[in-house]
Scaffold this active site. Sequence first.
Site, PDB file in Angstrom:
ATOM      1  N   TYR B  64       4.872  58.799 -33.371  1.00 13.85           N
ATOM      2  CA  TYR B  64       6.151  58.797 -32.651  1.00 13.85           C
ATOM      3  C   TYR B  64       5.885  59.210 -31.204  1.00 13.85           C
ATOM      4  CZ  TYR B  64       8.687  58.370 -37.074  1.00 13.85           C
ATOM      5  OH  TYR B  64       9.191  57.919 -38.261  1.00 13.85           O
ATOM      6  N   GLU B  65       6.515  58.516 -30.258  1.00 10.50           N
ATOM      7  CA  GLU B  65       6.228  58.796 -28.853  1.00 10.50           C
ATOM      8  C   GLU B  65       6.595  60.227 -28.463  1.00 10.50           C
ATOM      9  OE1 GLU B  65       8.429  55.941 -26.552  1.00 10.50           O
ATOM     10  OE2 GLU B  65      10.346  56.843 -27.020  1.00 10.50           O
ATOM     11  N   SER B  66       7.414  60.860 -29.276  1.00 11.57           N
ATOM     12  CA  SER B  66       7.786  62.246 -29.020  1.00 11.57           C
ATOM     13  C   SER B  66       6.608  63.196 -29.214  1.00 11.57           C
ATOM     14  CB  SER B  66       8.931  62.643 -29.946  1.00 11.57           C
ATOM     15  OG  SER B  66       8.601  62.344 -31.289  1.00 11.57           O
ATOM     16  N   GLY B  67       5.533  62.722 -29.844  1.00 13.25           N
ATOM     17  CA  GLY B  67       4.341  63.567 -29.941  1.00 13.25           C
ATOM     18  C   GLY B  67       3.863  63.877 -31.343  1.00 13.25           C
ATOM     19  N   ILE B  80      13.896  59.726 -32.719  1.00  6.64           N
ATOM     20  CA  ILE B  80      12.453  59.751 -32.941  1.00  6.64           C
ATOM     21  C   ILE B  80      11.857  61.110 -32.611  1.00  6.64           C
ATOM     22  CG2 ILE B  80      11.988  57.295 -32.700  1.00  6.64           C
ATOM     23  CD1 ILE B  80      11.334  57.899 -29.775  1.00  6.64           C
TER      24      ILE B  80
END
Lengths: 310, 271
Positions: B64-67, B80
């Site tokens: 997930y681009e959130s980390g 996300i």
Amino acid sequence: MSKVASMCDAVAALVHDGDVVAIEGFTHLICFAAGHEIIRQRKRDLTLARLTPDLIYDQMVAAGVARKLIFSWLGNPGVGGLHAIRRRIEPSAATGPDWRPLELEEYSHFGMVGRYTAGASNLPFYPLRSYFETDLPKANPRIRPIKSPYGEETVYAVPPLKPDVTIVHAQRADEHGNTQMWGLLGCQREAAFAAERVIVVVEELVDESVIRADPNRTAIPGLIVNAVVVEPWGAHPSYVQGVYDRDNHFYRDWDAISRDPATTQAWLDEFVYGVSGRAEYMRKIGDERIAALKPSRSALSGEVDYGVYE
Amino acid sequence: MNEPSAAGGASGAPASRFSKSEMMIVAAARELAGQRVCFVGVGLPNIAVNLARLTVAPELELVYESGAFGAQPARLPLSIGDPTIVTGATAAVPMFELFSFYLQGGLVDVGFLGAAQIDRFGNINSTVIGDYASPKTRLPGSGGACEIAINARQVFVIMRQSKRSFVERIDFRTSPGNLGGAETAARIRREEGWLGRGPSVVVTDLGVYHFDETGEMRLDTIHPGATLEQIRETIGWEPKIAEPLATTPEPTAAELRLIREELDPEGAYTK
């Protein structure tokens, strides 16, 4: 010396009209309490920087504190648009001859992260493999192609972003501002190190020995922190890993509230202008809703042994 | 062009047993068979990728681009950045690491994107409808989509078909696809050192498209119950259609059970 301050005093002393302000946190740890205090103190002409403006900047724009947005994704995740901000962008929403569009400076997520990284590390730009063959460099001429000094390759560069003030929410800090967080880390460290002034807002104030017992978890050292505000539930309706859940119902509710300027202002009147601070706001949110946001149960990390070397 | 035999119900399955959204999610999930690392976007990609992890791609690592890397969400996250993607994940990393080391470093096999507008070559607009400076509709913008389209080894797109979304000319290019055609795109990707090969699949509520040797999308399977008339009515150009055109296999009972009971019990994405 202790840097602990009230939210009211910290915002009054460290956020000024015209500042570039970054209240960071990617979905997680978004400090709504600080945003609301900025609204209550009627700050003006702010440039608001965040990867995802989220509800916090929708509320701040609706309250009239902002002149400009620097961002990379403008939406209410999983729900839809940010209506108050859209009303300041789409000419069809113009309220009259005095309507002025919000100034926009737009990047991608990696571009924003790169901007804070360049700002934090005192570099003139940050290079990245993005933006090729897109319309983003046309929309924002500060995104520029540069040639590698070591070969023929071209990459894109973004300029440093150095906020006047960065506000970061976290699980805990000591009175000096040494701050520990866990869960999604977003780009809070980069945004804090890039800033001229830093306000840390925490769920819990802990003794320095708690910080020193787990130095790997320290994201922000007190060295760069100007004020520590202890504000439990300060991130609601965002969340704090292990402490409370994201209030997804509120994120859905905001869609209806914010579609109409009148209901938006009524909400601000009741939940922001109408309260003295976070404690009173949470009393309005109510015990039932608060209880529903607690995690189902704990998921403790195992302890690690740092060892003693004498 | 012949209508596919199953579209009229020859498969014996009334289309009302599953929704168009469920068919779209199942078709997208199946495309992930054999993939290892997938970058997950908000909304429909989220549920499709989680279904794939539970069915055709048990080895799939969700990024997930959130980390979060190697996420194992215990509930379907609305955003996300939900806390459920952290608890039990392999790693929770700063976004700088995620975009620099994982994505730009070449570790992501599939980037999953949504779009407001797409053209025949898979170029995507998620920024504005109308003029950028004075938009008719302001959309969210890139987020991580632009760098995902460039650095993920391949890109999957999942979106509903309509004349407004499948357009001859997109209003703003947020994420590059096959640009003006496969030849140009391959040359530019090579010259500029992009790791990605570009879009490979577009899954809609009516069918599944892959990209042919010219870089243009081609309808390869049509969903049960959908017709070529519906396909043409919801696409802004004369679409290429595979000969013979197959019908997308229906969702299995197991896939439907996972969607309805585990992944989206409230029907947020599947109604």
